[in-house]
Every structure is written in C-alpha cells, then in structure tokens.
Scaffold this active site. Sequence first.
Site, PDB file in Angstrom:
ATOM      1  N   GLY A   1      24.304   1.636 -43.833  1.00  0.00           N
ATOM      2  CA  GLY A   1      23.428   2.461 -43.006  1.00  0.00           C
ATOM      3  C   GLY A   1      22.782   3.621 -43.729  1.00  0.00           C
TER       4      GLY A   1
ATOM      5  N   GLY B   1      26.374   3.982 -24.834  1.00  0.00           N
ATOM      6  CA  GLY B   1      27.454   3.615 -23.923  1.00  0.00           C
ATOM      7  C   GLY B   1      27.372   2.169 -23.498  1.00  0.00           C
TER       8      GLY B   1
ATOM      9  N   HIS C   1       0.829  -1.201   0.000  1.00  0.00           N
ATOM     10  CA  HIS C   1       0.000   0.000   0.000  1.00  0.00           C
ATOM     11  C   HIS C   1       0.867   1.256   0.000  1.00  0.00           C
ATOM     12  CE1 HIS C   1      -2.859  -2.998   1.771  1.00  0.00           C
ATOM     13  NE2 HIS C   1      -3.581  -2.494   0.784  1.00  0.00           N
TER      14      HIS C   1
ATOM     15  N   THR D   1      22.501  -1.032 -34.078  1.00  0.00           N
ATOM     16  CA  THR D   1      23.182  -0.387 -35.203  1.00  0.00           C
ATOM     17  C   THR D   1      24.650  -0.137 -34.901  1.00  0.00           C
ATOM     18  OG1 THR D   1      21.114   0.678 -35.836  1.00  0.00           O
ATOM     19  CG2 THR D   1      23.140   1.617 -36.727  1.00  0.00           C
TER      20      THR D   1
ATOM     21  N   PRO E   1      27.516  10.862 -30.071  1.00  0.00           N
ATOM     22  CA  PRO E   1      28.526  10.065 -29.374  1.00  0.00           C
ATOM     23  C   PRO E   1      29.320   9.159 -30.303  1.00  0.00           C
ATOM     24  CG  PRO E   1      26.315   9.258 -28.881  1.00  0.00           C
ATOM     25  CD  PRO E   1      26.152  10.553 -29.609  1.00  0.00           C
ATOM     26  N   GLY E   2      28.697   8.644 -31.370  1.00  0.00           N
ATOM     27  CA  GLY E   2      29.437   7.801 -32.305  1.00  0.00           C
ATOM     28  C   GLY E   2      30.534   8.568 -33.006  1.00  0.00           C
TER      29      GLY E   2
ATOM     30  N   ARG F   1      18.753   6.637 -34.061  1.00  0.00           N
ATOM     31  CA  ARG F   1      17.691   6.893 -33.095  1.00  0.00           C
ATOM     32  C   ARG F   1      17.503   8.380 -32.827  1.00  0.00           C
ATOM     33  NH1 ARG F   1      16.607   2.104 -30.197  1.00  0.00           N
ATOM     34  NH2 ARG F   1      16.642   0.466 -31.746  1.00  0.00           N
TER      35      ARG F   1
END
Length: 557
Positions: free
Chosen positions: A471, A391, A217, A430, A542-543, A528
């Site tokens: 890609g 990451g 609860h 990917t 980041p890639g 993405r």
Amino acid sequence: MFMRSAKTFVPDSLRGLIASTDDISWNPDPGYLMRAHPLPREQVAIVSGGGSGHEPLHAEFIGEGMLTAVCPGLVFTSPNALQIHEASKAVDVGGGVLHIVKNYTGDVLNFGIARELLREDAIDTDVVLVDDDLASERADGNGPGRRGTAATVVVEKVCGAAAERGDSLAEVVSIGRQVAESARSMAVALAPCTLPGATEPSFDLPAGQMELGIGIHGERGRERVDALPAPELVRRLTDPIIDSLQLVRGDRVIAVVNGLGATHPLELHLLFAELGEYLDQKGIRIERPLVGTFVTALNMAGASITLVRVDDQVLELWDAPCSAPAWPNSPARTYSAVGPSGSFGPTYTPPTTPTDNESAGPWVAAWAQKVLDQEPALTDLDRRAGDGDFGTNMVAALEQLDLTAMRDSYSTSTAFDAISQAYLGHAGGTSGALFGIWFRHFYRAAGNGRFDLAAVTTAARAGLDNITTLGGARPGDKTMVDAIVPAVEALEEAVRSGTTYDTALRQAANAAHAGAESTEAMIANRGRASYVGEAARGVIDPGALVIAWFFECGTGH
C-alpha cells in the site's frame, strides 16, 4: 439541483437533449418535439406528452418504433392544447394521429381540446388513456380514477411498434387500450422530490420510513410505514396489482421495475430479483422484464412496480426494434430466476485439525465480535474522513465467520486462516486486501508450531512489512500503519526484554491505541481520506482503531 434559473429549467434541459440526439427536433413556438425524419405516408403518428420532470418519459422515447412527437409542459404541469394541436398537425402523414395520455385532469382536458381542433383540420385522431396507478383508485368509483404512471412506457412501446408495422389507427388504438386495461402499478418513496427553485421537498418523510402509494408529481402516498426489507416491500406493492388484474397461476406478464429519479440500479435490480421470485412462487410467468429509470418524479428516491398481462400479439410488438434514445438496446426476451443469493464469494470449510491447547480462536472471535458490534461507529468515522464504506467492508468479511466454532473448536492456524480468507474473498477494496494479508501472516506463523510471543511478533512484523510494500503507507499517513508500527515495536522490545505474553500484548495494545489516537490530528496522505484533505483532520482513522482493538482483545486469551 443543477440549473441556470428555475424559470428556464425546462427549456435549458431541452437544449441539451436536442444537441445530444439525432432524430429529435424542437419547435419552440408553440413548443413541441418531433422526429427529425418524417414518417412514411399513411403511417399512424403517435403523440404523447405531459409535465416535465418525468424524464426520460416522454421526450426520450421519440424515435422509430415508438413516439413521433411529444409536447412537454413545465415541471409537473400539463402541456397546453395549442402545443398538442400543432404537434399533431406537424406529424400527420395521412394515417391519423393517436394521443397517448396519462390520466391527469390537465392532460386529459388539453389533449381532448386538441382533438377537437384537429377535427376542424379533418385529421383523424383517437386516444388511449393510461390509468394504471392503484394508489389513486377509489372503492366508490368516484374521483378522477387511477393516475397514469409507468405503464405509459409499455403502451407507448406497443402502440409505436404497431404503427411502425403499418397497422391502421383503429388497430393501434385497440391494442393500446388492451395494454392499458391490462396494466396496474404501485410505487413507494424513500425520500420526496424537490421542485426546481423550491426550498423544501414536496412532503416530509422522516428517515427510516417509507411512503407507499406515492404519485409521480410529488404527491404523498396513502400509507406511511417503517422501512421494510425488500421481500416484504415487494409483496406490499405487488399483491394489490395481482388482485386488481385478477392474475392467476399460468398468466403471463411484462414486469417493470422503475426508478423514480434518485434510485440506484443496484436497488432496482434487487427489487426485480425479489419480484421475480415472488411471482414465480405464485406461478405467474414474467415473459419480459424491464428494469431501469423510465418514469420519474424529478429526484424522488423510490421505485414503482408495474405488471401488464400479455399475449403473443403484445409480445411481438414489445420485441420489435426501437431507436428511441431511452429505450434499452438489449432488453431480455426471457426471464430466468437465479434463486436467492444471500451473498457471493468463496465459502470456507475449516480443516479437521484439533484445537490447540492455547488456541487463539477466542482472541480472534472476540475481536471479530467487537468490530461487528461497532460497525455503526466505524462507518461514521469513515464517512467523516473517507467514503463511508469501511464498516460495511468489515462486516462483509466478518459475518462470514462461524464465531462460535472459532471460539470453541478452531485451532490457531484455522482461526487465522478463516479470517484471512474472509477478508480476501468478501471484503473487497483496500481494507479487504490489507486486513486479509495481515491475518495471512498470523496464519503462517501459527503453522510453525507453538503460537507464542515470538510467533505473534514475527507475524506482526511480516504483516507490517507486507502492508507497507503493497500500500505504500508510512507512519504519519493516517492509516492502519500508524497503529501497527508502534505495536510491532512494543512487541519486539518485549521479546528482547523477556516480557510475558500477556504483558507484551497489553503493551502492544496501549502503543497501538496511542498510534490510532495520533491519527486524529493528521491529514491523510494515503487511502480515501487523502482525497478530502483538511476535512479528515479531527477524525481517528478507523483502520488504526480496529488494529488497536485487535491487540487489546488478545490480552487474557
């Protein structure tokens, strides 16, 4: 939380439940659910209920082989006596009515008053009280006693099956009480729940901590600890259960790992794997597992563990057919441990090749270590611009590598072969595919002899062409390609002008960094990040950043 209004939250939900099930009908006055198809004459009817917010308990366990009727209260509030009385009268077919009640004061009182009213109607009734939660047990024996939690599902299933096969009310009560007395539970929360219409959670729990012994609860627990790894957490929850039930080697149990509302199946199955291994070490045999979300505390993030000592009679009833919507349609009838996995995916065995005089192993190892060290920063970048898994995917691949061996003994081709296979076999998604094929071209170039500037340039150009073909990304799409293209152009210019190896790699690194930084102002067209549009602007891809680090780490090696 989705709702039309906090005041109508429960009835609005019930509308959807009734509309989506065949054998449940709703009686709004005074308010109970029952099987749409009546029981055969003289069969024991099973009635349960309690506050809403614990779904699928109880309503979704109405069906053949389980509950006959359910009385829902408002969220975390017991149903009233008139609901229970009318529901019990409606489902009685001459065999009597069993009430299965969780040990909470409101539930106990209202079900008790309902049985008094049923005696006026000459309807035979009895009760099984479920009190499995060890966290609320007091050493002095005072207070309301153990709360009723996830063991309720086990009691409901066994009693429902006994009633379905034609047992008398006394027989159903007997087996139900046996199961309830043989069950204990403990729960943990990672985050509290928030009631409909509330602006704050039921209690405060700082990030990185766990609340042990919470109630369903929204009650806070009896102990707050720093987050524990799963094996230790399972021990902390299970040891009190083993002690309370006095389980010993050779005992047989049903083991339930239950989600509290906002816990993913991956987490629940992980906990069950740890529980299975722990009990196996102690010689306690899991006869039947039950893993899933069955007794919740609204949207609480957490889980409970329940053990129930069983015999062949209980297992026969557990295995009996059941048509309730929330009952799993293919529960396991045996338990078999698969052993610790650690990870999955192909293993890599390096070939017995001598180290090159000028091996690129130290270069690759230095880059891999930097990426591992920077995983939190990479994850944060991807969370802001994509789905937050970049990451994690990097670590999934790179933690497979023996970086010491790579630095000290791997040939150039072995170093690139190992990292390529790590990405292709462990990273997934990917990024795993594209980084894997990128390093595959360096492996191929290294196999042709001396790994000089011409070989590096050939590998980088082939990798770029392959990535764009696979890609579809082009410069300006906010991907790793934005760093690779300027780096490749710098390398090709260096080959034409006769620039030294180290200088060429430094120029490629500078060009890649500039390319990566240019992605900060871009809107993604691939990957993405393209799904979030303007939200990704202002964040470096980041890639692309990782590619820049790759060339940077090559200087001086």
